[in-house]
Design an enzyme around this catalytic site. Structure first.
Site, short mmCIF file in Angstrom:
data_model
loop_
_atom_site.label_atom_id
_atom_site.label_comp_id
_atom_site.label_asym_id
_atom_site.label_seq_id
_atom_site.Cartn_x
_atom_site.Cartn_y
_atom_site.Cartn_z
N LYS A 15 0.83 -1.20 0.00
CA LYS A 15 0.00 0.00 0.00
C LYS A 15 0.87 1.26 0.00
O LYS A 15 0.36 2.38 -0.05
CB LYS A 15 -0.92 0.01 1.22
N SER A 16 2.18 1.08 0.06
CA SER A 16 3.08 2.24 0.16
C SER A 16 2.98 3.19 -1.03
O SER A 16 2.96 4.42 -0.83
CB SER A 16 4.52 1.78 0.36
N THR A 61 10.99 -3.46 2.40
CA THR A 61 10.18 -4.34 3.22
C THR A 61 10.71 -5.76 3.08
O THR A 61 11.75 -5.99 2.45
CB THR A 61 8.68 -4.17 2.88
N LYS A 65 15.11 -6.06 4.60
CA LYS A 65 15.44 -5.03 5.60
C LYS A 65 16.86 -5.19 6.17
O LYS A 65 17.53 -4.20 6.45
CB LYS A 65 14.42 -5.05 6.74
N ALA A 129 9.61 -7.21 13.20
CA ALA A 129 8.69 -6.14 13.58
C ALA A 129 8.89 -5.74 15.03
O ALA A 129 8.91 -4.55 15.37
CB ALA A 129 7.24 -6.59 13.34
N SER A 153 14.57 -17.71 23.33
CA SER A 153 15.94 -17.25 23.08
C SER A 153 15.97 -16.01 22.18
O SER A 153 16.82 -15.12 22.34
CB SER A 153 16.79 -18.37 22.47
N MET A 212 -0.21 -5.44 15.24
CA MET A 212 0.43 -4.84 14.06
C MET A 212 -0.21 -5.33 12.76
O MET A 212 -0.10 -4.67 11.73
CB MET A 212 1.92 -5.15 14.05
P1 NDP Z 1 8.89 -12.45 11.53
O1 NDP Z 1 8.63 -13.61 10.65
O2 NDP Z 1 10.25 -11.85 11.60
O3 NDP Z 1 8.50 -12.86 13.06
C1 NDP Z 1 7.31 -13.53 13.33
C2 NDP Z 1 7.07 -13.54 14.85
O4 NDP Z 1 5.78 -14.10 15.07
C3 NDP Z 1 8.07 -14.40 15.63
O5 NDP Z 1 8.27 -13.82 16.88
C4 NDP Z 1 7.30 -15.74 15.76
O6 NDP Z 1 7.69 -16.51 16.87
C5 NDP Z 1 5.91 -15.22 15.96
N1 NDP Z 1 4.85 -16.18 15.61
C6 NDP Z 1 4.43 -16.53 14.37
N2 NDP Z 1 3.38 -17.37 14.45
C7 NDP Z 1 3.14 -17.57 15.78
C8 NDP Z 1 2.19 -18.33 16.51
N3 NDP Z 1 1.27 -19.08 15.89
N4 NDP Z 1 2.21 -18.30 17.85
C9 NDP Z 1 3.13 -17.53 18.48
N5 NDP Z 1 4.06 -16.78 17.86
C10 NDP Z 1 4.06 -16.79 16.51
O7 NDP Z 1 7.79 -11.39 11.14
P2 NDP Z 1 7.87 -9.80 11.40
O8 NDP Z 1 8.36 -9.60 12.78
O9 NDP Z 1 8.59 -9.13 10.29
O10 NDP Z 1 6.33 -9.35 11.27
C11 NDP Z 1 5.37 -9.70 12.26
C12 NDP Z 1 4.04 -9.14 11.85
O11 NDP Z 1 4.01 -7.74 11.96
C13 NDP Z 1 3.67 -9.46 10.39
O12 NDP Z 1 2.38 -10.01 10.40
C14 NDP Z 1 3.70 -8.14 9.68
O13 NDP Z 1 2.71 -8.07 8.67
C15 NDP Z 1 3.39 -7.17 10.81
N6 NDP Z 1 3.98 -5.84 10.58
C16 NDP Z 1 3.13 -4.77 10.51
C17 NDP Z 1 3.65 -3.51 10.32
C18 NDP Z 1 2.71 -2.34 10.23
O14 NDP Z 1 3.14 -1.26 9.80
N7 NDP Z 1 1.47 -2.49 10.65
C19 NDP Z 1 5.10 -3.26 10.17
C20 NDP Z 1 5.90 -4.46 10.30
C21 NDP Z 1 5.33 -5.70 10.48
P3 NDP Z 1 8.99 -17.47 16.81
O15 NDP Z 1 10.17 -16.58 16.96
O16 NDP Z 1 8.81 -18.40 17.94
O17 NDP Z 1 8.94 -18.14 15.47
#
Ligand code: NDP
Length: 274
Positions: A15-16, A61, A65, A129, A153, A212
């Site tokens: 959407k950017s 994105t 990143k 995120a 961890s 988020m």
């Molecule tokens: P990553 O893939 O880097 O990290 C995903 C995270 O979600 C990890 O901590 C993972 O845990 C956890 N996770 C995934 N599924 C589960 C589950 N079923 N139960 C528990 N924990 C879970 O993704 P990002 O950090 O880059 O993005 C996260 C979200 O934030 C995305 O959905 C993205 O769309 C949204 N976002 C929104 C933004 C906005 O502007 N609104 C900006 C940036 C991101 P584990 O480490 O244990 O795998």
């Protein structure tokens, strides 16, 4: 004309371009902002080509990143701590990298009259995120910030980068034994409508629940918060527009108004854009 891009893969859904075109119109800036699909082995060349062709900046994105972070000549402090950038600025000093997600989150919380100062904040997730918003949350001086993650961890690694007493990591089970004023979901669980093992009693005691992830249907986390009558239940659309506004400010030195763009995007997501 000054050129800007958002690089990602996939990127068609971004959407950017819409957001930045709206910002350019409302601030009377003349620029061209487009989405550009990149690959791991073409990303660097794409950035170089943009710079040569009147490129002034770019958003980055997933999954670029961290790669973008590595090619910066200069970095903001919060980008250094996050180890990733979502905004590149090209100038005579080279490439400057920043991460504006945290500012977008904090400004959206403030827009909803949710202050972070002296509040107990729980951040769920330890992916990119979560990493990207930690510094901005700490800057607001919460009374404590706790990161809970399925993989403990990863949360511990983030906390270890900061030398701050009131910042800690825990499991979801340990988070369920505490009380928080604000719970921010930075996991991707909501994207696939998955629920998190966060107990209803801690959700119900929070004054604000933020996810988020955004979409037409609230995530299971936000649905639970709504059912439990949490005062502020907020999705991440405002964060998306807020982080874009901060990038725009960095590039153009003018802060656009997020409200009109947010309204248009909300209408589009809900399928009732006129
Ligand atoms: P990553 O893939 O880097 O990290 C995903 C995270 O979600 C990890 O901590 C993972 O845990 C956890 N996770 C995934 N599924 C589960 C589950 N079923 N139960 C528990 N924990 C879970 O993704 P990002 O950090 O880059 O993005 C996260 C979200 O934030 C995305 O959905 C993205 O769309 C949204 N976002 C929104 C933004 C906005 O502007 N609104 C900006 C940036 C991101 P584990 O480490 O244990 O795998």
């Amino acid at each position: 004309m000054d050129q800007y891009r958002v690089f990602g893969n996939p990127i068609a859904q971004s959407k950017s371009p819409f957001i930045h075109q709206q910002f350019a119109l409302s601030t009377k800036q003349v620029l061209n902002y487009r989405a550009q699909l990149a690959q791991d082995d073409t990303f660097l060349a794409e950035v170089e080509s943009l710079i040569k062709n009147n490129g002034k900046g770019a958003n980055v994105t997933a999954p670029f990143k961290e790669l973008a972070y590595q090619l910066c000549d200069h970095l903001s402090e919060r980008a250094q701590m996050a180890g990733a950038v979502n905004t590149l600025l090209f100038n005579t000093d080279g490439i400057y990298g920043d991460t504006t997600d945290g500012l977008g989150l904090v400004s959206d919380l403030k827009r909803h009259a949710v202050g972070i100062s002296e509040k107990r904040v729980l951040l769920l997730g330890a992916g990119g995120a979560a990493k990207g918003v930690v510094q901005a949350l700490l800057d607001e001086k919460p009374s404590k910030l706790v990161i809970a993650n399925r993989t403990l961890s990863k949360a511990e690694t983030i906390v270890s980068q900061y030398n701050i007493d009131n910042f800690s990591a825990c499991t979801f089970e340990q988070a369920n034994e505490q009380i928080f004023d604000i719970i921010i979901n930075a996991t991707s669980a909501g994207l696939s409508q998955q629920a998190l093992p966060i107990a209803e009693h801690i959700i119900s005691k929070a004054g604000a629940c933020y996810d988020m992830v955004y979409g037409k249907t609230p995530t299971p986390f936000l649905q639970t918060a709504k059912q439990l009558n949490v005062n502020h239940v907020i999705d991440g659309l405002g964060m998306l527009v807020g982080q874009a506004a901060e990038s725009f400010m960095l590039w153009r030195n003018v802060m656009p108004d997020v409200e009109p763009v947010l309204k248009l995007l909300r209408a589009e997501i809900n399928g009732n854009q006129s």
